[in-house]
Write a protein that holds these residues in place. Sequence first.
Motif, PDB file in Angstrom:
ATOM      1  N   GLN A 496      -3.400  -8.004   3.039  1.00  0.00           N
ATOM      2  CA  GLN A 496      -2.264  -9.277   3.426  1.00  0.00           C
ATOM      3  C   GLN A 496      -1.600  -9.495   2.141  1.00  0.00           C
ATOM      4  O   GLN A 496      -2.467  -9.867   1.088  1.00  0.00           O
ATOM      5  N   VAL A 497      -0.424  -9.867   2.396  1.00  0.00           N
ATOM      6  CA  VAL A 497       0.222 -10.589   1.136  1.00  0.00           C
ATOM      7  C   VAL A 497       0.520 -11.889   1.468  1.00  0.00           C
ATOM      8  O   VAL A 497       1.001 -12.311   2.436  1.00  0.00           O
ATOM      9  N   LYS A 498       0.213 -12.841   0.666  1.00  0.00           N
ATOM     10  CA  LYS A 498       0.694 -14.463   0.683  1.00  0.00           C
ATOM     11  C   LYS A 498       1.968 -14.664   0.185  1.00  0.00           C
ATOM     12  O   LYS A 498       2.074 -14.275  -1.074  1.00  0.00           O
ATOM     13  N   MET A 499       2.819 -15.085   1.095  1.00  0.00           N
ATOM     14  CA  MET A 499       4.395 -15.243   0.543  1.00  0.00           C
ATOM     15  C   MET A 499       4.305 -16.670  -0.015  1.00  0.00           C
ATOM     16  O   MET A 499       3.364 -17.672   0.322  1.00  0.00           O
ATOM     17  N   ALA A 500       5.418 -17.047  -0.679  1.00  0.00           N
ATOM     18  CA  ALA A 500       5.921 -18.128  -1.354  1.00  0.00           C
ATOM     19  C   ALA A 500       5.534 -19.339  -0.277  1.00  0.00           C
ATOM     20  O   ALA A 500       5.247 -20.390  -0.580  1.00  0.00           O
ATOM     21  N   SER A 501       6.033 -18.997   1.071  1.00  0.00           N
ATOM     22  CA  SER A 501       6.180 -20.029   2.001  1.00  0.00           C
ATOM     23  C   SER A 501       4.748 -20.272   2.518  1.00  0.00           C
ATOM     24  O   SER A 501       4.895 -21.071   3.399  1.00  0.00           O
ATOM     25  N   GLY A 502       3.783 -19.468   2.116  1.00  0.00           N
ATOM     26  CA  GLY A 502       2.418 -19.696   2.739  1.00  0.00           C
ATOM     27  C   GLY A 502       2.289 -18.790   3.681  1.00  0.00           C
ATOM     28  O   GLY A 502       0.923 -18.844   4.130  1.00  0.00           O
ATOM     29  N   LYS A 503       3.221 -18.272   4.437  1.00  0.00           N
ATOM     30  CA  LYS A 503       2.862 -17.301   5.418  1.00  0.00           C
ATOM     31  C   LYS A 503       2.401 -15.945   4.930  1.00  0.00           C
ATOM     32  O   LYS A 503       2.190 -15.833   3.770  1.00  0.00           O
ATOM     33  N   LYS A 504       1.720 -15.228   5.895  1.00  0.00           N
ATOM     34  CA  LYS A 504       1.235 -14.217   5.185  1.00  0.00           C
ATOM     35  C   LYS A 504       1.847 -12.902   5.832  1.00  0.00           C
ATOM     36  O   LYS A 504       2.076 -12.767   7.007  1.00  0.00           O
ATOM     37  N   TRP A 505       1.915 -11.794   5.164  1.00  0.00           N
ATOM     38  CA  TRP A 505       2.699 -10.569   5.592  1.00  0.00           C
ATOM     39  C   TRP A 505       1.418  -9.497   5.289  1.00  0.00           C
ATOM     40  O   TRP A 505       1.015  -9.242   4.336  1.00  0.00           O
ATOM     41  N   GLN A 506       1.450  -8.806   6.509  1.00  0.00           N
ATOM     42  CA  GLN A 506       0.601  -7.701   6.488  1.00  0.00           C
ATOM     43  C   GLN A 506       1.371  -6.309   6.618  1.00  0.00           C
ATOM     44  O   GLN A 506       1.730  -6.095   7.593  1.00  0.00           O
ATOM     45  N   PRO A 507       1.438  -5.471   5.630  1.00  0.00           N
ATOM     46  CA  PRO A 507       2.222  -4.242   5.812  1.00  0.00           C
ATOM     47  C   PRO A 507       1.082  -3.180   6.526  1.00  0.00           C
ATOM     48  O   PRO A 507      -0.043  -3.155   6.586  1.00  0.00           O
ATOM     49  N   TYR A 508       1.751  -2.302   7.183  1.00  0.00           N
ATOM     50  CA  TYR A 508       1.017  -1.122   7.884  1.00  0.00           C
ATOM     51  C   TYR A 508       1.501   0.252   7.628  1.00  0.00           C
ATOM     52  O   TYR A 508       2.731   0.271   7.217  1.00  0.00           O
ATOM     53  N   ASN A 509       0.891   1.228   7.667  1.00  0.00           N
ATOM     54  CA  ASN A 509       1.270   2.595   7.509  1.00  0.00           C
ATOM     55  C   ASN A 509       2.089   3.007   8.600  1.00  0.00           C
ATOM     56  O   ASN A 509       1.974   2.154   9.918  1.00  0.00           O
ATOM     57  N   TYR A 510       2.975   4.211   8.352  1.00  0.00           N
ATOM     58  CA  TYR A 510       3.874   4.426   9.440  1.00  0.00           C
ATOM     59  C   TYR A 510       2.952   4.884  10.665  1.00  0.00           C
ATOM     60  O   TYR A 510       3.557   4.533  11.824  1.00  0.00           O
ATOM     61  N   ASP A 511       1.776   5.523  10.558  1.00  0.00           N
ATOM     62  CA  ASP A 511       1.182   5.931  11.843  1.00  0.00           C
ATOM     63  C   ASP A 511      -0.199   4.920  12.169  1.00  0.00           C
ATOM     64  O   ASP A 511      -0.937   5.281  12.955  1.00  0.00           O
ATOM     65  N   HIS A 512       0.137   3.650  11.685  1.00  0.00           N
ATOM     66  CA  HIS A 512      -0.757   2.456  11.894  1.00  0.00           C
ATOM     67  C   HIS A 512      -2.291   3.030  11.563  1.00  0.00           C
ATOM     68  O   HIS A 512      -3.292   2.337  12.193  1.00  0.00           O
ATOM     69  N   ARG A 513      -2.622   3.686  10.569  1.00  0.00           N
ATOM     70  CA  ARG A 513      -3.907   4.195  10.265  1.00  0.00           C
ATOM     71  C   ARG A 513      -4.012   3.608   8.888  1.00  0.00           C
ATOM     72  O   ARG A 513      -3.046   3.581   8.098  1.00  0.00           O
ATOM     73  N   THR A 514      -5.386   3.610   8.434  1.00  0.00           N
ATOM     74  CA  THR A 514      -5.581   3.227   6.931  1.00  0.00           C
ATOM     75  C   THR A 514      -6.376   4.344   6.402  1.00  0.00           C
ATOM     76  O   THR A 514      -7.179   5.077   7.138  1.00  0.00           O
ATOM     77  N   HIS A 515      -6.222   4.733   5.230  1.00  0.00           N
ATOM     78  CA  HIS A 515      -6.637   6.024   4.651  1.00  0.00           C
ATOM     79  C   HIS A 515      -7.848   5.525   3.472  1.00  0.00           C
ATOM     80  O   HIS A 515      -8.045   6.519   2.771  1.00  0.00           O
ATOM     81  N   GLU A 516      -8.181   4.188   3.545  1.00  0.00           N
ATOM     82  CA  GLU A 516      -9.276   4.105   2.431  1.00  0.00           C
ATOM     83  C   GLU A 516      -8.708   4.441   1.143  1.00  0.00           C
ATOM     84  O   GLU A 516      -7.585   4.058   0.763  1.00  0.00           O
ATOM     85  N   ASN A 517      -9.490   5.365   0.258  1.00  0.00           N
ATOM     86  CA  ASN A 517      -8.846   5.575  -1.089  1.00  0.00           C
ATOM     87  C   ASN A 517      -8.161   7.026  -0.748  1.00  0.00           C
ATOM     88  O   ASN A 517      -8.697   7.767  -0.375  1.00  0.00           O
ATOM     89  N   ALA A 518      -6.965   7.020  -1.523  1.00  0.00           N
ATOM     90  CA  ALA A 518      -6.038   7.948  -1.752  1.00  0.00           C
ATOM     91  C   ALA A 518      -5.542   8.210  -3.030  1.00  0.00           C
ATOM     92  O   ALA A 518      -5.123   7.148  -3.660  1.00  0.00           O
ATOM     93  N   PRO A 519      -5.700   9.517  -3.679  1.00  0.00           N
ATOM     94  CA  PRO A 519      -5.093   9.587  -4.850  1.00  0.00           C
ATOM     95  C   PRO A 519      -3.539   9.240  -5.058  1.00  0.00           C
ATOM     96  O   PRO A 519      -2.847   9.550  -3.923  1.00  0.00           O
ATOM     97  N   LEU A 520      -2.996   8.908  -6.229  1.00  0.00           N
ATOM     98  CA  LEU A 520      -1.698   8.238  -6.220  1.00  0.00           C
ATOM     99  C   LEU A 520      -0.587   9.401  -5.567  1.00  0.00           C
ATOM    100  O   LEU A 520      -0.048   9.188  -5.064  1.00  0.00           O
ATOM    101  N   TYR A 521      -0.807  10.679  -6.052  1.00  0.00           N
ATOM    102  CA  TYR A 521       0.112  11.599  -5.697  1.00  0.00           C
ATOM    103  C   TYR A 521       0.182  11.976  -3.970  1.00  0.00           C
ATOM    104  O   TYR A 521       1.200  12.050  -3.473  1.00  0.00           O
TER     105      TYR A 521
END
Lengths: 735, 207
Positions: A496-521
């Motif tokens: 989650q990213v805390k915005m300047a306005s105090g609101k929180k923004w949470q980005p999601y992946n396109y497939d709405h899954r998380t992948h834990e650790n992934a190499p940069l490439y």
Amino acid sequence: MLFKKSKKKTAGPKKRPVYRFRWGVLLLIIMIPILSFYVAKLDIQVRQQFEGKKWAIPARVYARPLEFHTGKRVTPESLREELNTLGYRKQENPSKPGQYWEKGNTFLITTRTFQFWDGTEPSRTVKIRLIKDKVDAITEISPDRPIHLLRLEPKLIDKIYPEHNEDRILVRLEDVPQHLIDALLTVEDRNFFEHWGVSVRGVVRAIIANFKAGKRVQGGSTLTQQLVKNFYLTSERTLTRKVKEAIMSVLLEWHYTKEQILETYLNEIYLGQAGKRAIHGMGLASRFYFNRPVEEINVAQSALLVSLVRGASYYNPRRHAERARKRRDLVLDVMAAHGKITAEQAEESKKILSLATKKKTENVFPYPAFMELVRRQLREDYNEQDLREEGLQIITTLDPFIQTSAEQAMKKGLKRLEKKRRKARNLQGAMIVTDSQNGEVLAMVNGKRTEYSGFNRPLKAKRLIGSLLKPIVYLTALEDNDTYNLMTQLDDSPYQVKMASGKKWQPYNYDHRTHENAPLYKALSSSYNVALVRLGMTLGLNRVRNTLRRLGFERKFNMYPSMLLGSLPMTPLEVTQIYQTIASGGFRMPMRTIHTVLNLQTGQALQRYPLSVSQNFDPAPIYLLNYAMQHVVRHGTGRHVGSKLPKKMILAGKTGTTNDLKDSWFVGFGNDLLTVTWVGRDDNKPMGLTGGSGAMFIWGNFIKTVRPKSLAPSVPDNIYWEMDEKLGQVPFIRR
Amino acid sequence: MIKVLLTVLLSLPLLVLAGTPEKNFSPAVNSLWIKAINYYNKEEFEKAANTIERALGIDHNNAYLWHGLAGVRFAQENWKRAAHLAKKSLTLAKKDKALQTKNRWMITQTCQKMGRKYCAPPKRTISPTSHFRDPHHLYQLAAKLLKKEKWARARLLALRSLQLAKKTKTNRLQIKNWVLITKACESLEKWGCARHARNQAQFFLQP
């Protein structure tokens, strides 16, 4: 004498003579200075206009010249197409400029002379042998010798007309075929080389002929008078105009040679109309009606051009073919009767049925999108009047073969995408192709109907770029090679990213899954959003913005966290500039559409737009980024199209998709071409296509036609390799 | 004396242009190259630049052409452009030490001409000592030593690599190093060390 002696003699003493007042003499005395003044005034006008700038000549804009050398990739189809658009005629044993012959994969071409910026390319007959779509050998026929380099004259792609829309190509008298001059003089003014501008004999003859016919069948004007009428005066039918015309004709003949007058006439005469554009002069008329330079026309064509002098609209060969043919035949007969051609020649010429080409050449120019960019660049250096009137020759960077391939890929691709997907209706697209090593714009496609000017999407459509921004974030990371490399594990867990306005923004992946650790490439090639935002926030938004600036994005903008995922609107042109720097190994190259501007008269280069580079990035991080972007095409988000490409073709790329599938982007590059493709709707509604399924699909079709060179970047000194089980050899930056 | 030196320095790009081996060029590029030299000799620099650009259109990865173009810009006293072109040539002149030197010389010269105080020549090939700050390189060396059965030195290098890998958070490399250390310790019959290293490797491999 004002007074006259009295005739009556007187016998008386001698008286002083009485003089009578004579009006005639008085009138003469008054008239002489007035007339002299009038003639002197006309004389100044005649000389000023004849010796000054005679005409406003439109600027002629050309594509890049096609260059041949051993190993150059040229398909027989593309060469044939190029020759046809340049007006080359198929002829066995070509001996005259503008002719070619084709046998198997060998082309025999007699080229035309053309004044390039670095000298004149002479006309010569050459043999070009193609093997496997590449130039194998180029041989000059006479003298028989191999040549290493050959250039064809460039294709005309546009003109910039003067305000009054007069168009002409200037010709020199020595370049005009003798039969054209013979035809003109025989029909229009047989005594041209004898009279002094006005022919009394001609006037009398015309009066008799018209009297006999009971209507106006013949004119008594000489060529000089016709020229004066067209060049200095109007076509009003008054006695004053006629007198003025006669005086000016005599003055013209007094000051200038017959050859100068004839040459001016050949360039001035009105010979047709194409929409708003008026066709003036034999040089342009031969291009307009026959698609060939005046030097290459035959007797029949000369006769046709001369028949147009009497009435360009009335004898228009495209509209009134039969009428034009009859008039042409009449001209041929007159020529034969006066011994300018033989009777056999006249008969043979009469047998030629096709009068003019069906298509009006040099009339409609099919690259309005590209031309807008050219004009934009030209306006920075030239004022509008110079552009329209100084007869500039502008050599651009457009590659007609690549342009045609890109247009076809776009048209067919959009059609197929609309058929495939229910949501994909009213699709539009844009494509820009540049030379990845020097920044020259080779092609620019605007939507489905490329030939129509309208909203110029490549230049003006500001659309969100989606994941196209990700490589910029990764490049920022890779520049910090103490901390990041291609194998660095990135955390893709919820964030989650805390915005300047105090609101929180949470980005999601396109497939709405998380992948834990992934190499940069992997995070780059699979376009993971969460890992990217976390990385971007760690690096700092300002650093990302700075990278974007160094890559060539010049517009002012504020950076927000959501911009890391591409919620930043850009035009395809701006995207191209950014990726140009990546494709050229970190060297920023301003995009160029113009190569040189030449002076039409002297052939001298007025302005050159030289190659300019500036190293904005260390080559090593760029090398790593390019390596990762190769994975996008083969294994990442572009794998569906990438898997269909030839195996040996190594290309790098990045897909881009925006929220609700409103924009589909793809950027791809090899060693020679960089292509930016966008697909979407003008009304910005969703269309159900991702970067991989939309823009990349079109790019894939384009790539199959043009077959770019595989990516082979030079390996920087500070790169070393390590073996990885999954990837194979992976590059790292040595610190 | 200064005048002579200056003349030599300014004519260097010319020497570079003239003295380049032609064997690197295709016949087409070579013919353009000769043309460019002729223009250069006549001091028609813009024409020379134009001709080299034309050659670059045929062979855009040729370091000599980029260097030649830099030389023309140098002669035109367009220092900034010459510097960037020389940098481009430098990135392409992989193994050609002579050309690398020429490019570095030009970059330094242009920097000085632009009136900058500190004009250090661009980095040469990375010095051998800097390899020892690179965890990947250290690991590779350790692996080689292990093959040569030099267990103690292999273990030391792997430990150094491990230290650096921890800083850069490269997990894969850490695992590799722990595995290598395990093997080295086992060979040295240091069982405690081997057990510790094995445990560390397994810790990383845990799901």
